[in-house]
Motif scaffolding. Structure first.
Motif, short mmCIF file in Angstrom:
data_model
loop_
_atom_site.label_atom_id
_atom_site.label_comp_id
_atom_site.label_asym_id
_atom_site.label_seq_id
_atom_site.Cartn_x
_atom_site.Cartn_y
_atom_site.Cartn_z
N THR A 129 -6.67 -8.48 -3.04
CA THR A 129 -5.56 -9.26 -2.50
C THR A 129 -4.28 -8.45 -2.65
N ASP A 130 -3.24 -8.83 -1.91
CA ASP A 130 -1.96 -8.16 -2.05
C ASP A 130 -1.25 -8.70 -3.29
N ARG A 131 -0.05 -8.22 -3.55
CA ARG A 131 0.66 -8.62 -4.78
C ARG A 131 1.04 -10.09 -4.79
N ASP A 132 1.00 -10.73 -3.61
CA ASP A 132 1.28 -12.17 -3.53
C ASP A 132 0.00 -12.99 -3.59
N GLY A 133 -1.14 -12.34 -3.82
CA GLY A 133 -2.40 -13.04 -3.93
C GLY A 133 -3.04 -13.38 -2.59
N ARG A 134 -2.51 -12.80 -1.50
CA ARG A 134 -3.05 -13.08 -0.17
C ARG A 134 -4.18 -12.09 0.15
N PRO A 135 -5.14 -12.51 0.96
CA PRO A 135 -6.29 -11.66 1.23
C PRO A 135 -5.93 -10.41 2.04
N THR A 136 -6.63 -9.32 1.76
CA THR A 136 -6.51 -8.08 2.53
C THR A 136 -7.92 -7.53 2.74
N TRP A 137 -8.03 -6.51 3.55
CA TRP A 137 -9.28 -5.76 3.72
C TRP A 137 -8.93 -4.30 3.58
N HIS A 138 -9.54 -3.63 2.62
CA HIS A 138 -9.39 -2.19 2.42
C HIS A 138 -10.76 -1.57 2.58
N SER A 139 -10.85 -0.51 3.37
CA SER A 139 -12.13 0.19 3.44
C SER A 139 -11.88 1.67 3.69
N THR A 140 -12.86 2.46 3.32
CA THR A 140 -12.83 3.90 3.56
C THR A 140 -14.15 4.26 4.23
N ASP A 141 -14.07 4.92 5.39
CA ASP A 141 -15.31 5.25 6.09
C ASP A 141 -15.92 6.54 5.55
N VAL A 142 -17.01 6.98 6.15
CA VAL A 142 -17.75 8.13 5.62
C VAL A 142 -16.96 9.43 5.66
N ASP A 143 -15.96 9.55 6.56
CA ASP A 143 -15.12 10.76 6.61
C ASP A 143 -13.93 10.68 5.66
N GLY A 144 -13.78 9.55 4.97
CA GLY A 144 -12.63 9.38 4.08
C GLY A 144 -11.44 8.71 4.74
N ASP A 145 -11.58 8.29 6.01
CA ASP A 145 -10.48 7.62 6.70
C ASP A 145 -10.37 6.18 6.19
N ARG A 146 -9.13 5.73 6.01
CA ARG A 146 -8.90 4.42 5.42
C ARG A 146 -8.42 3.41 6.45
N LEU A 147 -8.74 2.15 6.18
CA LEU A 147 -8.31 1.03 7.02
C LEU A 147 -7.77 -0.06 6.12
N LEU A 148 -6.65 -0.64 6.52
CA LEU A 148 -6.05 -1.78 5.82
C LEU A 148 -5.77 -2.86 6.84
N ALA A 149 -6.17 -4.08 6.54
CA ALA A 149 -5.78 -5.26 7.30
C ALA A 149 -5.11 -6.21 6.31
N ALA A 150 -3.94 -6.74 6.68
CA ALA A 150 -3.18 -7.58 5.76
C ALA A 150 -2.38 -8.62 6.54
N VAL A 151 -1.80 -9.55 5.81
CA VAL A 151 -0.96 -10.60 6.38
C VAL A 151 0.30 -9.99 6.97
N ALA A 152 0.68 -10.47 8.14
CA ALA A 152 1.95 -10.08 8.76
C ALA A 152 2.65 -11.34 9.26
N VAL A 153 3.94 -11.43 9.01
CA VAL A 153 4.77 -12.45 9.63
C VAL A 153 5.75 -11.68 10.49
N ILE A 154 5.59 -11.80 11.80
CA ILE A 154 6.33 -10.99 12.76
C ILE A 154 7.58 -11.76 13.18
N PRO A 155 8.77 -11.20 12.91
CA PRO A 155 10.00 -11.91 13.29
C PRO A 155 9.99 -12.29 14.77
N GLU A 156 10.37 -13.51 15.03
CA GLU A 156 10.49 -14.08 16.37
C GLU A 156 9.15 -14.22 17.11
N GLN A 157 8.03 -13.90 16.46
CA GLN A 157 6.72 -14.08 17.09
C GLN A 157 5.78 -14.93 16.25
#
Length: 155
Positions: A84-112
């Protein structure tokens, strides 16, 4: 007393609750699991109402997880993608076989409004198909947390 929450590979839910007291120090805890997200939301509401009289501010959100049963003596650490992030919200962290990383996290987009933040290395990142269902389930949990974060900012 045992209870049956249908945790046989289906989604389960928990409440992530953060209370900030008069001294300004936050305290975060989790309650659950529950069979339905409404039960987790109800716990957040309960603590918001219960602690308001004591001068505390309470925020929180439900989280979703797919249950994965394993033997009690299985000493494997929890997968890194379920941090989870520092606010306790869920995230997704992964590293593929080449060492490339992926992060998915909460976003609050201004005006959207609520959204999902995605970040990867310059070369991109791969997700094996055997992790696809877990990734999609985690994206739903992140989306739920983003909606909650957006609602908290607009209240």
């Amino acid at each position: 007393m045992a209870r049956n929450i249908g945790a046989d590979g289906r989604d389960v839910f928990r409440a992530v609750i953060t209370s900030t007291g008069k001294d300004g120090r936050p305290s975060t805890w989790h309650e659950g699991p529950y069979a339905k997200p409404g039960a987790a939301r109800a716990r957040v509401s309960f603590w918001r109402n219960h602690l308001a009289d004591k001068g505390s501010t309470v925020t929180g959100h439900p989280e979703r997880a797919l249950t994965v049963w394993r033997p009690v003596d299985d000493a494997q650490p929890d997968p890194e993608q379920y941090r989870t992030d520092r606010d306790g919200r869920p995230t997704w962290h992964s590293t593929d076989v080449d060492g490339d990383r992926l992060l998915a996290a909460v976003a609050v987009i201004p005006e959207q409004g609520p959204g999902i933040y995605l970040r990867t290395d310059l070369r991109g990142s791969s997700i094996p198909l055997d992790q696809l269902d877990d990734f999609i389930a985690r994206l739903h949990a992140i989306a739920d947390a983003a909606r909650t974060a957006h609602q908290e900012r607009t209240q």
